[in-house]
Design a protein around this motif. Structure first.
Motif, PDB file in Angstrom:
ATOM      1  N   VAL B  65       8.124 -11.517  -1.952  1.00 28.86           N
ATOM      2  CA  VAL B  65       8.485 -10.106  -1.765  1.00 28.86           C
ATOM      3  C   VAL B  65       9.876 -10.013  -1.148  1.00 28.86           C
ATOM      4  O   VAL B  65      10.191 -10.724  -0.186  1.00 28.86           O
ATOM      5  N   GLU B  66      10.703  -9.145  -1.733  1.00 29.74           N
ATOM      6  CA  GLU B  66      12.040  -8.910  -1.189  1.00 29.74           C
ATOM      7  C   GLU B  66      12.187  -7.435  -0.835  1.00 29.74           C
ATOM      8  O   GLU B  66      11.494  -6.580  -1.385  1.00 29.74           O
ATOM      9  N   LEU B  67      13.112  -7.184   0.080  1.00 26.42           N
ATOM     10  CA  LEU B  67      13.312  -5.817   0.569  1.00 26.42           C
ATOM     11  C   LEU B  67      13.582  -4.830  -0.572  1.00 26.42           C
ATOM     12  O   LEU B  67      13.070  -3.708  -0.581  1.00 26.42           O
ATOM     13  N   SER B  68      14.351  -5.294  -1.573  1.00 28.72           N
ATOM     14  CA  SER B  68      14.717  -4.404  -2.689  1.00 28.72           C
ATOM     15  C   SER B  68      13.537  -4.123  -3.624  1.00 28.72           C
ATOM     16  O   SER B  68      13.645  -3.289  -4.508  1.00 28.72           O
ATOM     17  N   ASN B  69      12.430  -4.811  -3.443  1.00 26.09           N
ATOM     18  CA  ASN B  69      11.229  -4.549  -4.248  1.00 26.09           C
ATOM     19  C   ASN B  69      10.496  -3.292  -3.767  1.00 26.09           C
ATOM     20  O   ASN B  69       9.749  -2.668  -4.519  1.00 26.09           O
ATOM     21  N   LEU B  70      10.672  -2.972  -2.486  1.00 25.43           N
ATOM     22  CA  LEU B  70       9.755  -2.020  -1.839  1.00 25.43           C
ATOM     23  C   LEU B  70       9.969  -0.570  -2.267  1.00 25.43           C
ATOM     24  O   LEU B  70       9.103   0.269  -2.039  1.00 25.43           O
ATOM     25  N   GLN B  71      11.087  -0.305  -2.910  1.00 26.86           N
ATOM     26  CA  GLN B  71      11.380   1.042  -3.421  1.00 26.86           C
ATOM     27  C   GLN B  71      10.364   1.457  -4.487  1.00 26.86           C
ATOM     28  O   GLN B  71      10.205   2.615  -4.790  1.00 26.86           O
ATOM     29  N   ARG B  72       9.645   0.484  -5.083  1.00 28.09           N
ATOM     30  CA  ARG B  72       8.721   0.819  -6.176  1.00 28.09           C
ATOM     31  C   ARG B  72       7.443  -0.021  -6.187  1.00 28.09           C
ATOM     32  O   ARG B  72       6.447   0.391  -6.772  1.00 28.09           O
ATOM     33  N   GLN B  73       7.466  -1.206  -5.588  1.00 28.67           N
ATOM     34  CA  GLN B  73       6.316  -2.110  -5.704  1.00 28.67           C
ATOM     35  C   GLN B  73       5.353  -1.838  -4.557  1.00 28.67           C
ATOM     36  O   GLN B  73       5.289  -2.547  -3.572  1.00 28.67           O
ATOM     37  N   ILE B  74       4.561  -0.776  -4.739  1.00 29.93           N
ATOM     38  CA  ILE B  74       3.839  -0.185  -3.613  1.00 29.93           C
ATOM     39  C   ILE B  74       2.662  -1.019  -3.108  1.00 29.93           C
ATOM     40  O   ILE B  74       2.054  -0.678  -2.108  1.00 29.93           O
ATOM     41  N   ILE B  75       2.381  -2.120  -3.776  1.00 35.85           N
ATOM     42  CA  ILE B  75       1.306  -2.994  -3.287  1.00 35.85           C
ATOM     43  C   ILE B  75       1.796  -3.847  -2.105  1.00 35.85           C
ATOM     44  O   ILE B  75       1.004  -4.397  -1.355  1.00 35.85           O
ATOM     45  N   HIS B  76       3.132  -3.937  -1.946  1.00 36.14           N
ATOM     46  CA  HIS B  76       3.738  -4.712  -0.864  1.00 36.14           C
ATOM     47  C   HIS B  76       4.328  -3.769   0.186  1.00 36.14           C
ATOM     48  O   HIS B  76       4.785  -2.679  -0.142  1.00 36.14           O
ATOM     49  N   SER B  77       4.320  -4.248   1.438  1.00 34.86           N
ATOM     50  CA  SER B  77       4.860  -3.431   2.524  1.00 34.86           C
ATOM     51  C   SER B  77       5.996  -4.168   3.219  1.00 34.86           C
ATOM     52  O   SER B  77       6.232  -5.355   2.958  1.00 34.86           O
ATOM     53  N   THR B  78       6.643  -3.476   4.140  1.00 33.39           N
ATOM     54  CA  THR B  78       7.814  -4.041   4.823  1.00 33.39           C
ATOM     55  C   THR B  78       7.484  -5.389   5.481  1.00 33.39           C
ATOM     56  O   THR B  78       8.269  -6.331   5.398  1.00 33.39           O
ATOM     57  N   GLU B  79       6.303  -5.479   6.081  1.00 37.13           N
ATOM     58  CA  GLU B  79       5.979  -6.736   6.770  1.00 37.13           C
ATOM     59  C   GLU B  79       5.653  -7.877   5.798  1.00 37.13           C
ATOM     60  O   GLU B  79       5.492  -9.024   6.211  1.00 37.13           O
ATOM     61  N   ASP B  80       5.565  -7.574   4.510  1.00 39.86           N
ATOM     62  CA  ASP B  80       5.279  -8.620   3.517  1.00 39.86           C
ATOM     63  C   ASP B  80       6.531  -9.327   3.008  1.00 39.86           C
ATOM     64  O   ASP B  80       6.429 -10.311   2.264  1.00 39.86           O
ATOM     65  N   VAL B  81       7.709  -8.823   3.370  1.00 40.63           N
ATOM     66  CA  VAL B  81       8.954  -9.434   2.881  1.00 40.63           C
ATOM     67  C   VAL B  81       8.951 -10.929   3.229  1.00 40.63           C
ATOM     68  O   VAL B  81       8.664 -11.306   4.367  1.00 40.63           O
ATOM     69  N   GLY B  82       9.219 -11.745   2.218  1.00 39.51           N
ATOM     70  CA  GLY B  82       9.220 -13.195   2.405  1.00 39.51           C
ATOM     71  C   GLY B  82       7.920 -13.868   1.987  1.00 39.51           C
ATOM     72  O   GLY B  82       7.873 -15.075   1.789  1.00 39.51           O
ATOM     73  N   LYS B  83       6.894 -13.091   1.856  1.00 42.04           N
ATOM     74  CA  LYS B  83       5.580 -13.614   1.474  1.00 42.04           C
ATOM     75  C   LYS B  83       5.488 -13.745  -0.052  1.00 42.04           C
ATOM     76  O   LYS B  83       6.091 -12.934  -0.754  1.00 42.04           O
ATOM     77  N   PRO B  84       4.748 -14.709  -0.586  1.00 45.25           N
ATOM     78  CA  PRO B  84       4.537 -14.707  -2.045  1.00 45.25           C
ATOM     79  C   PRO B  84       3.917 -13.364  -2.469  1.00 45.25           C
ATOM     80  O   PRO B  84       3.009 -12.869  -1.806  1.00 45.25           O
ATOM     81  N   LYS B  85       4.431 -12.815  -3.561  1.00 40.04           N
ATOM     82  CA  LYS B  85       3.923 -11.523  -4.023  1.00 40.04           C
ATOM     83  C   LYS B  85       2.429 -11.563  -4.307  1.00 40.04           C
ATOM     84  O   LYS B  85       1.714 -10.586  -4.065  1.00 40.04           O
ATOM     85  N   VAL B  86       1.957 -12.704  -4.838  1.00 40.98           N
ATOM     86  CA  VAL B  86       0.528 -12.774  -5.169  1.00 40.98           C
ATOM     87  C   VAL B  86      -0.332 -12.719  -3.911  1.00 40.98           C
ATOM     88  O   VAL B  86      -1.420 -12.139  -3.922  1.00 40.98           O
ATOM     89  N   LYS B  87       0.182 -13.285  -2.821  1.00 40.22           N
ATOM     90  CA  LYS B  87      -0.565 -13.274  -1.563  1.00 40.22           C
ATOM     91  C   LYS B  87      -0.604 -11.842  -0.997  1.00 40.22           C
ATOM     92  O   LYS B  87      -1.672 -11.342  -0.611  1.00 40.22           O
ATOM     93  N   SER B  88       0.543 -11.228  -0.980  1.00 42.19           N
ATOM     94  CA  SER B  88       0.635  -9.846  -0.492  1.00 42.19           C
ATOM     95  C   SER B  88      -0.244  -8.912  -1.329  1.00 42.19           C
ATOM     96  O   SER B  88      -0.962  -8.060  -0.789  1.00 42.19           O
ATOM     97  N   ALA B  89      -0.201  -9.101  -2.674  1.00 40.88           N
ATOM     98  CA  ALA B  89      -0.997  -8.254  -3.573  1.00 40.88           C
ATOM     99  C   ALA B  89      -2.488  -8.466  -3.327  1.00 40.88           C
ATOM    100  O   ALA B  89      -3.272  -7.514  -3.276  1.00 40.88           O
ATOM    101  N   LYS B  90      -2.874  -9.716  -3.137  1.00 44.22           N
ATOM    102  CA  LYS B  90      -4.287 -10.031  -2.893  1.00 44.22           C
ATOM    103  C   LYS B  90      -4.768  -9.378  -1.589  1.00 44.22           C
ATOM    104  O   LYS B  90      -5.838  -8.766  -1.546  1.00 44.22           O
ATOM    105  N   GLU B  91      -3.942  -9.474  -0.562  1.00 45.19           N
ATOM    106  CA  GLU B  91      -4.327  -8.885   0.728  1.00 45.19           C
ATOM    107  C   GLU B  91      -4.530  -7.373   0.603  1.00 45.19           C
ATOM    108  O   GLU B  91      -5.508  -6.825   1.127  1.00 45.19           O
ATOM    109  N   THR B  92      -3.618  -6.718  -0.107  1.00 46.23           N
ATOM    110  CA  THR B  92      -3.744  -5.262  -0.285  1.00 46.23           C
ATOM    111  C   THR B  92      -5.021  -4.919  -1.051  1.00 46.23           C
ATOM    112  O   THR B  92      -5.792  -4.037  -0.659  1.00 46.23           O
TER     113      THR B  92
END
Ligand code: ZN
Lengths: 68, 269
Positions: B65-92
Motif C-alpha cells: 500500500v502506498e500513500l497515493s493509493n488511498l485516494q481511491r483504494q478504500i479497502i486500505h487506510s492510512t495506517e496500512d501504508v507499507g503493508k502488502p495490499k493483500v494483507k491490508s485487504a484481508k484484514e479489512t
C-alpha cells in the motif's frame, strides 16, 4: 445520409468512408480502437474499404487499461 | 447447511429479495471468487463481496500500500501504508464479515501460475491495471472455462464486460492484442477520479453476485461504458463475428496464457 455514431444520430455526406468518419469524430489513436458497424467487427485492414450507408450504426470501442 | 440466526439477521436485506432468498444467500456463502488486483477496482469489489457473504474470496496483488493509493483504494487506510495490499485487504474484509474466508496471494500473476490459481474459483474479477495482465486473465479464463468480469478505468471513464464460456465474446474477441507499451496511457500517467473505481468495481461485484445466484442478465455480449463527466452509461452490443478470435475462436492459435511485456501502473508518486 443519416448514421448513428456511439449512440448519437448525425447527418453526414453520402458515401462517407470509415477513415473519413474517424477523422470527423477526431478519434484518438484510431489504431488502438476497435470499430463495429451494424454489430459486425471491422478488421483493421478492411477499414479503408468500408463505405458507410444511410442508417448505419457505428461504435468505437476504446482500450481502457487502468484499474489501479 | 442451515443459516444461523446471526446470518439470517446479517443478510436479511438479501434474504427478503425474491431473487436471492435463503437459497441464494447459501449459494453466496458457498461461492469462491478470485479478485486479481487489490486496487481501485479490486478494493470496492472485494468489500461488497465480503459484505455480501461470499464464503471464499481470493485476492492477488504483489504490491504494498502506498500513500497515493488511498485516494481511491478504500479497502486500505492510512495506517496500512507499507503493508502488502493483500494483507491490508484481508484484514479489512475479515473485520467486515467473519463469515468470509480470505485467501491471499502476494504475487504477480503470470503464464506459469494463472491457470492453477483460477482453477479453484467459481468467478474471477479482473481488477488489474495493465494490458498484459488483462489479456493473461482473459486467455486463462477462456482456457480454463471460467467466467470473469473485465473492467478498466481511466480519468472520468470506465468500461465493463462479462465473459461466460460459450455465452458471448471474450476480451480478446473485442481487442485482439495488447497495445504496444506506453501507447495507451495508464492511470498513473493520465489520472483517475477516485469514485470511478467505486462505480465500476461495485458493478464487477454485482456481476459476480448475479452469476452466483443465477439471476438476471449478465454483461455477456455487451460492453458497458461509463462517462462520468457526461454522467452517461452506454450498453454497447458486441458483434458476434468472433470466430477468428485467437483464443476462443473456431481455430484457436493461443493454447496457453502468454506473458506480454509488463507495462504496470507504477504507482510510486
Ligand atoms: Zn474471443
Amino acid at each position: 445520409m443519416y448514421i448513428t455514431v456511439a449512440g448519437n444520430g448525425k447527418e453526414v455526406k453520402k458515401g462517407l468512408t470509415l477513415p473519413e468518419l474517424i477523422e470527423l469524430e477526431q478519434v484518438e489513436m484510431p489504431d488502438y480502437v476497435t470499430i463495429s458497424v451494424n454489430d459486425v467487427f471491422i478488421d483493421a485492414d478492411k477499414r479503408a474499404d468500408t463505405v458507410l450507408k444511410d442508417g448505419d450504426t457505428v461504435e468505437f470501442l476504446y482500450f481502457m487499461g487502468g484499474g489501479c | 447447511m442451515a443459516l444461523t440466526d446471526t446470518q439470517i439477521e446479517r443478510y436479511s436485506r438479501h434474504i427478503i429479495l425474491k431473487e436471492v432468498g435463503a437459497k441464494g444467500q447459501k449459494k453466496l456463502l458457498n461461492a469462491k471468487v478470485l479478485i486479481i488486483g487489490a486496487g481501485g477496482l479490486g478494493a470496492p469489489a472485494a468489500m461488497y463481496l465480503a459484505a455480501a457473504g461470499v464464503g471464499t474470496i481470493g485476492i492477488v496483488d504483489a504490491d504494498d500500500v502506498e500513500l497515493s493509493n488511498l485516494q481511491r483504494q478504500i479497502i486500505h487506510s492510512t495506517e496500512d501504508v507499507g503493508k502488502p495490499k493483500v494483507k491490508s485487504a484481508k484484514e479489512t474484509m475479515e473485520r467486515m464479515n467473519p463469515d468470509v474466508k480470505v485467501n491471499t496471494y502476494h504475487m504477480f500473476v503470470d503464464a506459469s501460475n494463472i491457470r492453477e490459481l483460477i482453477r479453484e474459483y467459481d468467478f474471477i474479477i479482473d481488477g488489474t491495471d495493465n494490458f498484459p495482465a488483462k489479456f493473461l486473465i482473459n486467455d486463462a479464463c477462456v482456457l480454463e472455462k471460467k467466467p470473469f468480469s473485465h473492467a478498466g478505468i481511466i480519468r472520468f471513464q470506465g468500461q465493463l464486460m462479462t465473459y461466460v464460456p460459450g455465452e458471448g465474446p471474450c476480451y480478446r474477441c473485442v481487442f485482439q492484442d495488447p497495445p504496444p507499451k506506453d501507447a495507451v496511457p495508464t492511470c498513473k500517467q493520465a489520472g483517475v477520479i477516485g469514485a470511478m473505481g467505486g462505480v465500476i468495481g461495485s458493478l464487477q461485484a454485482m456481476e459476480a453476485v448475479k452469476y452466483i445466484i443465477g439471476k438476471g442478465d449478465l454483461l455477456t455480449g455487451y460492453l458497458l461504458t461509463f462517462d462520468a463527466l457526461k454522467m452517461e452509461f452506454r450498453k454497447v452490443k458486441l458483434p458476434s463475428n468472433t470466430h477468428n478470435c485467437a483464443v476462443c475462436g473456431d481455430h484457436p492459435t493461443i493454447t496457453e496464457p502468454i506473458d506480454y511485456e509488463l507495462n504496470v501502473c507504477e504507482d510510486k508518486i
